[in-house]
Design a protein around this motif. Structure first.
Motif, PDB file in Angstrom:
ATOM      1  N   TYR A   6       0.852  -1.199   0.000  1.00 51.50           N
ATOM      2  CA  TYR A   6       0.000   0.000   0.000  1.00 51.50           C
ATOM      3  C   TYR A   6       0.885   1.245   0.000  1.00 51.50           C
TER       4      TYR A   6
ATOM      5  N   VAL B  64      -2.981   0.464  -4.141  1.00 50.02           N
ATOM      6  CA  VAL B  64      -2.611  -0.870  -3.666  1.00 50.02           C
ATOM      7  C   VAL B  64      -1.957  -1.567  -4.845  1.00 50.02           C
TER       8      VAL B  64
ATOM      9  N   TYR C 246      -2.293  -7.215  -3.791  1.00 53.99           N
ATOM     10  CA  TYR C 246      -2.863  -7.824  -2.586  1.00 53.99           C
ATOM     11  C   TYR C 246      -3.028  -9.318  -2.835  1.00 53.99           C
TER      12      TYR C 246
ATOM     13  N   ILE D 227      -5.228  -2.587  -6.905  1.00 53.11           N
ATOM     14  CA  ILE D 227      -6.262  -1.540  -6.957  1.00 53.11           C
ATOM     15  C   ILE D 227      -5.609  -0.264  -7.449  1.00 53.11           C
TER      16      ILE D 227
ATOM     17  N   THR E  57     -14.808   4.314  -1.225  1.00 49.54           N
ATOM     18  CA  THR E  57     -13.683   3.483  -1.642  1.00 49.54           C
ATOM     19  C   THR E  57     -13.770   2.136  -0.944  1.00 49.54           C
ATOM     20  N   ASN E  58     -13.176   1.114  -1.586  1.00 50.00           N
ATOM     21  CA  ASN E  58     -13.088  -0.183  -0.933  1.00 50.00           C
ATOM     22  C   ASN E  58     -11.790  -0.318  -0.144  1.00 50.00           C
ATOM     23  N   VAL E  59     -11.001   0.739  -0.149  1.00 53.79           N
ATOM     24  CA  VAL E  59      -9.761   0.750   0.642  1.00 53.79           C
ATOM     25  C   VAL E  59      -9.848   1.960   1.568  1.00 53.79           C
TER      26      VAL E  59
END
Lengths: 258, 156
Positions: free
Chosen positions: A105, A148, A151, A165, A208-210
């Motif tokens: 990240y 990202v 992952y 990502i 966001t998904n992060v």
């Protein structure tokens, strides 16, 4: 490291003591002078509009507390009217987390805060004092870009998941309450500390998904409230002085016995 | 002296609290589809029941056995994170035919925490099933984000 920390705490406590001593002496001087002079309705003071530039020294310790994290913060403030200061704070944040078996990240971003501070120390004679004990408010805004690069999710049934990502831009907006001290330690040099409480006004994690690991200038991205402590070095640059009229209420005259 | 010591201890506590440990995972990372078994009494009433299961396996090649010879009120099954659907074969005890259920969903990877890493969350879209022994089925919770909530009910 221990000696540096003890020195840092001692400076903090000494500043508080000096502020109180100067307050006491200022009050005594004021009382003495008031007893000698006749009551006045208005007084004209010289108001120094010095530009105070500061750098947050506590951010230097950030990489030791959180490996992979870099922060920098500077500030500028100026007295607008007696005991009221306009403040602007700017900063930069960078974060990198490398966990090859889980994810990698990276993030970086900028922030700014604008606000006002109110000095609660009584003014000294001729307004030569530059020490302030203050509380204030800030409105903060940050823009963060995070990526990202990889992952990995382990799944023994259907198969492992590997992905990345792309870069995301996230913004944070918050309200902040500040209280602190700024004490002159040398000509045009001040030292100060402040404690801060912040609350987020928007919901950056919903877009966001992060969820951001850190929102620059705010703190932990997974929390809606944050607390912080700053320790800063300031340099005062005299810009100009102005004359400000203080209006005092008229004093009452006591008559003899009825 | 005591006051200075309190200040030092307080600031040490603040700094230690700020040290976010990214090596510890404190959140549950198990995300599975939970299926509950029920007996339909009439069109309105039902009660939960237990199902004697011979086996539950995945509907892909090669199949993976998930549950073997068990009596359960509910079962939790992992969904396929590499596709938008998952299929399972449920074979009850003492019957010849097994039932197949297909779940269609959307997926999203989400960073749970720096210590835990990424997990996949699912949003169930539709459900298909055979009716050899299953009377009916319903989706009670479309969002699959943990293992604790019931997502699908099978009525026998």
């Amino acid at each position: 490291m221990k000696n540096i920390f003890v020195c840092f705490i001692s400076l903090l406590i000494i500043q508080s003591g000096r502020a109180q001593q100067k307050t006491d002496s200022a009050i005594v001087a004021k009382d003495t002078s008031m007893a000698a002079r006749p009551a006045q309705h208005d007084s004209v003071i010289v108001l120094a509009h010095d530009l105070r530039l500061g750098i947050d020294l506590s951010r230097i310790a950030m990489p030791f507390l959180q490996p992979g994290r870099r922060d920098a913060e500077v500030s500028a403030d100026m007295q607008i009217i007696p005991n009221w200061y306009g403040v602007v704070e700017l900063g930069y944040h960078q974060m990198q987390i490398n966990k090859p078996d889980l994810f990698q990240y990276q993030s970086h971003g900028y922030f700014y805060r604008i606000g006002v501070d109110k000095n609660i120390l009584p003014p000294g004679q001729n307004n030569h004092r530059h020490d302030i004990a203050y509380f204030g408010f800030r409105l903060g805004h940050a823009v963060l870009q995070q990526t990202v690069s990889s992952y990995h999710i382990t799944d023994t049934v259907w198969g492992n998941v590997d992905g990345s990502i792309p870069r995301q831009t996230i913004q944070g907006l918050w309200l902040e309450f500040v209280a602190g001290l700024k004490i002159q330690i040398a000509t045009y040099v001040d030292l100060g500390w402040s404690v801060r409480g912040r609350t987020l006004l928007n919901h950056p994690e919903q877009k966001t998904n992060v969820p951001p690991y850190v929102i620059p200038g705010f703190g932990k991205g997974s929390s809606r409230q944050a607390f912080d402590f700053n320790y800063s070095l300031f340099f005062r640059i005299p810009i100009f002085n102005s004359h400000y009229t203080l209006h005092h209420p008229a004093s009452q005259h006591h008559t003899g016995n009825p | 002296m005591r006051f200075r010591l309190c200040i030092i201890m307080y600031l040490l506590w603040i700094i230690s609290a700020c040290n976010q440990d990214i090596h510890i995972c404190e959140e549950p990372t198990d995300v599975k589809l939970t299926i509950g078994f029920y007996h339909q009494i009439d069109s309105i009433q039902y009660r939960d029941t237990s199902l004697s299961i011979a086996y539950v396996q995945t509907l892909h090649h090669p199949p993976v056995w998930l549950i073997d010879s068990s009596v359960e009120h509910s079962i939790s099954l992992p969904l396929n994170q590499l596709a938008d659907s998952s299929g399972f074969i449920i074979q009850p005890d003492s019957v010849a035919d097994a039932d197949t259920i297909l779940i269609y969903y959307t997926r999203q990877q989400k960073l749970l925490s720096p210590g835990c890493g990424f997990v996949t969350f699912f949003m169930i879209d539709t459900l298909r099933y055979t009716t050899h022994h299953i009377d009916s089925a319903s989706i009670v919770n479309k969002s699959v984000i943990n293992i604790h909530e019931e997502h699908i009910r099978l009525f026998y």
